[in-house]
Design an enzyme around this catalytic site. Structure first.
Site, PDB file in Angstrom:
ATOM      1  N   ASP A 145      -7.290  -4.280   4.218  1.00  0.00           N
ATOM      2  CA  ASP A 145      -7.574  -3.225   5.192  1.00  0.00           C
ATOM      3  C   ASP A 145      -7.711  -1.844   4.571  1.00  0.00           C
ATOM      4  OD1 ASP A 145      -4.689  -1.570   5.848  1.00  0.00           O
ATOM      5  OD2 ASP A 145      -4.549  -3.478   4.806  1.00  0.00           O
ATOM      6  N   GLY A 167      -3.041  -7.123   5.122  1.00  0.00           N
ATOM      7  CA  GLY A 167      -4.375  -6.555   5.275  1.00  0.00           C
ATOM      8  C   GLY A 167      -5.271  -7.301   6.234  1.00  0.00           C
ATOM      9  N   THR A 194       0.777  -1.225   0.000  1.00  0.00           N
ATOM     10  CA  THR A 194       0.000   0.000   0.000  1.00  0.00           C
ATOM     11  C   THR A 194       0.816   1.286   0.000  1.00  0.00           C
ATOM     12  OG1 THR A 194      -1.408  -1.356   1.313  1.00  0.00           O
ATOM     13  CG2 THR A 194      -1.769   0.988   1.504  1.00  0.00           C
ATOM     14  N   THR A 230      -0.209   0.061   6.508  1.00  0.00           N
ATOM     15  CA  THR A 230       0.312  -0.759   5.418  1.00  0.00           C
ATOM     16  C   THR A 230       0.774  -2.089   6.002  1.00  0.00           C
ATOM     17  OG1 THR A 230       2.199  -0.998   3.904  1.00  0.00           O
ATOM     18  CG2 THR A 230       2.456   0.597   5.689  1.00  0.00           C
ATOM     19  N   GLY A 231       0.719  -3.140   5.197  1.00  0.00           N
ATOM     20  CA  GLY A 231       1.146  -4.437   5.689  1.00  0.00           C
ATOM     21  C   GLY A 231       0.154  -5.521   5.330  1.00  0.00           C
TER      22      GLY A 231
END
Length: 307
Positions: free
Chosen positions: A198, A221, A167, A218-219
């Site tokens: 997410d 989801g 993201t 970010t990461g």
């Protein structure tokens, strides 16, 4: 009020071949957002401008450069939120839109809804004259997609390998003391058709409230969704933690509770900011009082004075 912009280009194991472009991209996005704020623009204008810059940069998994789902298609998600009024707009699973963050803003400002998905979002985009983009897939992504046969079983393995793009996002504080956030993504390569992570979900991929601050996450989801990471970070700030401590505590909790890794940019309504991550790398940049901060590796914080 002194203005602040913070941006990220995704938390994952960014390979060395993309490192320089990732740092250059977040710096460019921070400059773009800062220019809006310096000209008296709003926080919402600044985060949209910064995220559009990242969506237009094929280095990042958002807009141009987005990853492909299991059928080899682009599906994009985005959210934008205004901390003054809590007005929010989001889109999910949109296909041929170069700047989903601007479509999300149109949902916020031109409809009575918070989120539109897939076909409905595309119909709305067409109705308000947002052009169709057929050039979002890069040659590199097409090649990488063909080489990676399936969504890996281990999430941690995924974000700690060089497979997992992620993201982009921005948070800002304007001269009137209003905060805003925006997040945009192409999701995870080889995701199921229709999978939404997410990023466009309020309280998970982002949240903004003048009473506490603004966050873009970010990461992984699914992990971020389970702990509603953006809202969790702001909860810690409401309890008196600094931006740095709130981000670190929340990411640690996500790691312990659901074995998820990721990152977040955090900004308080007083201008305290942080960029935190538990992945190998996250490209980020911020501008406050004519000082540009940026980094890629853990504990990295380079500074440049703007002319």
């Amino acid at each position: 009020m002194k203005t602040v912009i913070v941006v990220h280009g995704g938390a994952w194991a960014i390979p060395d071949m993309l490192a320089e472009a990732s740092v250059a991209g977040v710096k460019n996005a921070a400059w773009a957002g800062d220019a809006v704020l310096k000209n008296g623009g709003s926080a919402i204008d600044a985060v949209e401008k910064a995220v559009r810059s990242l969506e237009d940069d094929p280095t990042f998994d958002a807009g141009h450069g987005a990853v492909l789902n299991i059928d080899g298609e682009v599906e994009l998600d985005s959210i934008i939120m205004d901390g003054e009024t809590l007005a929010t707009g989001a889109v999910a699973s949109v296909r041929n839109i170069a700047n989903p963050v601007s479509l999300a803003r149109a949902v916020m400002e031109k409809t009575d809804h918070v989120m539109l998905t897939d076909r409905g979002a595309s119909m709305f985009a067409e109705r308000i004259g947002i052009p169709v983009a057929d050039d979002l897939v890069t040659e590199l992504e097409r090649k990488d997609w063909e080489q990676s046969s399936s969504y890996p079983v281990g999430v941690e393995q995924f974000f700690n390998t060089q497979l997992g793009h992620d993201t982009v996002g921005a948070v800002a504080l304007d001269s009137l003391g209003n905060v805003a956030c925006a997040t945009s993504t192409g999701g995870i390569r080889n995701k199921m058709v229709g999978r939404v992570g997410d990023s466009p979900i309020i309280g998970s991929g982002g949240y903004a409230d003048n009473r506490s601050g603004a966050v873009s996450c970010t990461g992984h989801g699914e992990s971020i969704l389970k702990v509603t990471l953006a809202r969790l970070i702001l909860f810690h700030m409401e309890q008196g933690k600094s931006a740095t401590a709130a981000g670190a505590a929340s990411l640690q909790y996500m790691g312990e509770r659901v074995k998820g890794c990721g990152g977040a940019i955090v900004l308080s309504s007083t201008g305290d900011w942080a960029a935190s991550f538990t992945t190998p790398r996250m490209a980020w940049a911020s501008i406050k009082e004519d000082i540009l901060h940026y980094g890629l590796n853990p504990k990295e914080d380079f500074t440049e004075r703007l002319k």
